[in-house]
Design a protein around this motif. Structure first.
Motif, PDB file in Angstrom:
ATOM      1  N   ARG A 278      19.529  -4.533  30.404  1.00  0.00           N
ATOM      2  CA  ARG A 278      18.772  -3.317  30.111  1.00  0.00           C
ATOM      3  C   ARG A 278      19.436  -2.108  30.788  1.00  0.00           C
ATOM      4  N   ALA A 279      19.823  -2.280  32.048  1.00  0.00           N
ATOM      5  CA  ALA A 279      20.513  -1.197  32.742  1.00  0.00           C
ATOM      6  C   ALA A 279      21.843  -0.883  32.072  1.00  0.00           C
ATOM      7  N   GLY A 280      22.540  -1.914  31.612  1.00  0.00           N
ATOM      8  CA  GLY A 280      23.820  -1.722  30.940  1.00  0.00           C
ATOM      9  C   GLY A 280      23.688  -0.917  29.661  1.00  0.00           C
ATOM     10  N   ARG A 281      22.606  -1.143  28.927  1.00  0.00           N
ATOM     11  CA  ARG A 281      22.395  -0.355  27.703  1.00  0.00           C
ATOM     12  C   ARG A 281      22.184   1.113  28.045  1.00  0.00           C
ATOM     13  N   TRP A 282      21.439   1.387  29.112  1.00  0.00           N
ATOM     14  CA  TRP A 282      21.271   2.776  29.525  1.00  0.00           C
ATOM     15  C   TRP A 282      22.601   3.378  29.984  1.00  0.00           C
ATOM     16  N   LEU A 283      23.398   2.568  30.664  1.00  0.00           N
ATOM     17  CA  LEU A 283      24.721   3.031  31.080  1.00  0.00           C
ATOM     18  C   LEU A 283      25.560   3.397  29.859  1.00  0.00           C
ATOM     19  N   GLY A 284      25.530   2.554  28.834  1.00  0.00           N
ATOM     20  CA  GLY A 284      26.265   2.841  27.610  1.00  0.00           C
ATOM     21  C   GLY A 284      25.768   4.085  26.908  1.00  0.00           C
ATOM     22  N   THR A 285      24.459   4.316  26.974  1.00  0.00           N
ATOM     23  CA  THR A 285      23.891   5.531  26.377  1.00  0.00           C
ATOM     24  C   THR A 285      24.425   6.769  27.088  1.00  0.00           C
ATOM     25  N   GLY A 286      24.435   6.726  28.416  1.00  0.00           N
ATOM     26  CA  GLY A 286      24.982   7.843  29.173  1.00  0.00           C
ATOM     27  C   GLY A 286      26.461   8.040  28.909  1.00  0.00           C
ATOM     28  N   LEU A 287      27.200   6.937  28.820  1.00  0.00           N
ATOM     29  CA  LEU A 287      28.631   7.036  28.569  1.00  0.00           C
ATOM     30  C   LEU A 287      28.921   7.642  27.194  1.00  0.00           C
ATOM     31  N   ALA A 288      28.071   7.383  26.225  1.00  0.00           N
ATOM     32  CA  ALA A 288      28.276   7.976  24.902  1.00  0.00           C
ATOM     33  C   ALA A 288      28.284   9.500  24.992  1.00  0.00           C
ATOM     34  N   THR A 289      27.370  10.046  25.766  1.00  0.00           N
ATOM     35  CA  THR A 289      27.345  11.499  25.971  1.00  0.00           C
ATOM     36  C   THR A 289      28.609  11.973  26.678  1.00  0.00           C
ATOM     37  N   LEU A 290      29.047  11.252  27.698  1.00  0.00           N
ATOM     38  CA  LEU A 290      30.204  11.673  28.478  1.00  0.00           C
ATOM     39  C   LEU A 290      31.500  11.542  27.684  1.00  0.00           C
ATOM     40  N   VAL A 291      31.617  10.480  26.892  1.00  0.00           N
ATOM     41  CA  VAL A 291      32.808  10.314  26.065  1.00  0.00           C
ATOM     42  C   VAL A 291      32.874  11.416  25.008  1.00  0.00           C
ATOM     43  N   ASN A 292      31.733  11.759  24.431  1.00  0.00           N
ATOM     44  CA  ASN A 292      31.701  12.874  23.484  1.00  0.00           C
ATOM     45  C   ASN A 292      32.141  14.178  24.148  1.00  0.00           C
ATOM     46  N   ALA A 293      31.759  14.368  25.402  1.00  0.00           N
ATOM     47  CA  ALA A 293      32.049  15.628  26.087  1.00  0.00           C
ATOM     48  C   ALA A 293      33.486  15.719  26.579  1.00  0.00           C
ATOM     49  N   PHE A 294      34.049  14.608  27.096  1.00  0.00           N
ATOM     50  CA  PHE A 294      35.342  14.684  27.779  1.00  0.00           C
ATOM     51  C   PHE A 294      36.477  13.960  27.067  1.00  0.00           C
ATOM     52  N   ASP A 295      36.174  13.049  26.151  1.00  0.00           N
ATOM     53  CA  ASP A 295      37.203  12.320  25.396  1.00  0.00           C
ATOM     54  C   ASP A 295      38.235  11.665  26.315  1.00  0.00           C
ATOM     55  N   PRO A 296      37.799  10.828  27.268  1.00  0.00           N
ATOM     56  CA  PRO A 296      38.760  10.199  28.174  1.00  0.00           C
ATOM     57  C   PRO A 296      39.529   9.078  27.480  1.00  0.00           C
ATOM     58  N   SER A 297      40.682   8.739  28.024  1.00  0.00           N
ATOM     59  CA  SER A 297      41.428   7.593  27.499  1.00  0.00           C
ATOM     60  C   SER A 297      40.993   6.289  28.153  1.00  0.00           C
ATOM     61  N   VAL A 298      40.309   6.381  29.309  1.00  0.00           N
ATOM     62  CA  VAL A 298      39.797   5.196  29.977  1.00  0.00           C
ATOM     63  C   VAL A 298      38.561   5.585  30.785  1.00  0.00           C
ATOM     64  N   VAL A 299      37.605   4.662  30.861  1.00  0.00           N
ATOM     65  CA  VAL A 299      36.416   4.831  31.693  1.00  0.00           C
ATOM     66  C   VAL A 299      36.482   3.788  32.802  1.00  0.00           C
ATOM     67  N   VAL A 300      36.411   4.253  34.047  1.00  0.00           N
ATOM     68  CA  VAL A 300      36.490   3.360  35.206  1.00  0.00           C
ATOM     69  C   VAL A 300      35.105   3.273  35.847  1.00  0.00           C
ATOM     70  N   ILE A 301      34.660   2.061  36.108  1.00  0.00           N
ATOM     71  CA  ILE A 301      33.372   1.836  36.771  1.00  0.00           C
ATOM     72  C   ILE A 301      33.645   1.283  38.163  1.00  0.00           C
ATOM     73  N   GLY A 302      33.164   1.996  39.179  1.00  0.00           N
ATOM     74  CA  GLY A 302      33.364   1.564  40.553  1.00  0.00           C
ATOM     75  C   GLY A 302      32.060   1.513  41.316  1.00  0.00           C
ATOM     76  N   GLY A 303      32.166   1.349  42.618  1.00  0.00           N
ATOM     77  CA  GLY A 303      30.974   1.220  43.443  1.00  0.00           C
ATOM     78  C   GLY A 303      30.477  -0.212  43.474  1.00  0.00           C
ATOM     79  N   SER A 304      29.473  -0.443  44.290  1.00  0.00           N
ATOM     80  CA  SER A 304      28.953  -1.807  44.429  1.00  0.00           C
ATOM     81  C   SER A 304      28.373  -2.334  43.130  1.00  0.00           C
ATOM     82  N   GLY A 305      27.926  -1.437  42.253  1.00  0.00           N
ATOM     83  CA  GLY A 305      27.378  -1.869  40.969  1.00  0.00           C
ATOM     84  C   GLY A 305      28.396  -2.551  40.088  1.00  0.00           C
TER      85      GLY A 305
END
Length: 362
Positions: A278-305
């Protein structure tokens, strides 16, 4: 080939001497990086390739963040020998080939950091004592000091030395207690007008959603951070009588944390896996907005999560693809490789650039 005592001759009769091979030791300036967290200040000495040469840590005093930084640096620099900073404060390496102390210091702070002054504008979980941390540290150690948001510093480190290496356009989310972010565009760290860019944890996804630590509701941080994962599990544990989370917490729901949910999911717990999904789906929803805004070539996920791994990131990938995949390629989502070192390494690298006179375009 001849020697000095017995040179060979070339076809026209001239002696040919063995060339003298000279070996030069290049001077290397080390820079210090400091990552100040809620419980511990972590300090490293880093070379120009991002390799950690020395480490030190000191407990964080939540009422005296600046003093905690100075104490950690004292411990780190003390390991390199007395007066190390004084020998390298002019940014010159030692005659042995590498500087024995830092030629500059970078500080990664979990705060809104004004750019380019480095002043702490807002820090939700720590009192610094004085907002001009850079000046306080500069006076103590007599070297250039850079203060940067911790997620920005981590994003820069991963882009330079880690999972985003080779990509000029890298977007990073750090998932821990909260959610931070950083973005590198065309090889430049993007800070925005005031230095407060990339506070991705506080983009609103659900109007009137769960309460966020920032005071608003429905932020990405309130839906996909470690705190959010723990909250969702606590709220739902009553309906999961067979979950091993009960055993892990002594059947006390108040003790459930995001880290325990991840541990349970990796042990095969279905309820914990559902929470992470469930948290992952929300993460993907947020990433959709960010990918639309910045058009990155890679998304890196860090931190303890990031330790949740597939359980969190695969639902995020699927949700991102569901929302954007029909109209554009989806950038890969990868886990960070520098771990807890990222913020400090990134801060040290940014301090090195300051000394070199690098001028940022934003």
């Amino acid at each position: 080939m001849g020697t000095l005592e017995d040179p060979e001759e070339d076809p026209v009769g001239e002696p040919v001497w063995e060339p003298i091979r000279r070996f030069y030791t290049r001077r290397v300036m080390l820079t210090a990086g400091v990552d100040i967290g809620g419980t511990k200040v972590f300090a490293v000495l880093v070379d120009e390739d991002g390799s950690v040469c020395e480490r030190a840590s000191h407990p964080t005093d939540p009422e005296a963040g600046t003093a905690s930084i100075v104490l950690a640096l004292d411990q780190l620099i003390g390991r390199t020998g007395p007066d190390a900073v004084l020998r390298t404060g002019s940014h010159q390496g030692s005659s042995s080939g590498s500087s024995s102390g830092p030629g500059a210091i970078g500080i990664a702070a979990a705060a809104y950091v004004a750019y380019p002054s480095g002043r702490i504008a807002f820090a939700p979980n720590l009192v610094y004592g004085r907002t001009d941390v850079a000046e306080a540290v500069r006076r103590r150690f007599q070297v250039d000091v850079v203060v940067e948001n911790d997620a920005n510093a981590a994003a820069w480190a991963e882009q330079q030395y880690g999972a985003g290496r080779g990509s000029d356009d890298t977007l990073m989310l750090t998932i821990g207690t909260g959610i931070g972010g950083g973005v590198v565009l065309r090889g430049e760290l993007f800070r925005g007008h005031l230095g407060y860019a990339a506070e991705f944890g506080h983009i609103t996804l659900v109007d009137g959603g769960p309460q966020c630590a920032c005071g608003e509701r429905g932020c990405l941080e309130a839906l996909a951070s470690g705190n959010a994962i723990g909250r969702m599990a606590r709220d739902g544990i009553a309906g999961a009588p067979d979950s091993i989370l009960r055993e892990l917490t002594g059947d006390e729901p108040s003790r459930i944390t995001g880290a325990l949910v991840s541990e349970a999911a990796h042990a095969g717990d279905e309820f914990a896996a559902e929470v992470l999904q469930r948290a992952g789906r929300w993460l993907g929803t947020g990433l959709a907005t960010l990918v639309n805004a910045f058009d990155p070539s890679v998304v890196v996920i860090g931190g303890s999560g990031a330790a949740a791994g597939w359980f969190l990131l695969e639902p995020a990938r699927l949700e991102l693809d569901r929302r954007l995949g029909r109209r554009r390629p989806i950038p890969p989502i990868v886990t960070a490789v520098l771990g807890n070192d990222a913020g400090a390494i990134g801060a040290a690298s940014l301090a090195r650039l300051r000394v070199a006179g690098h001028e940022w375009k934003n």
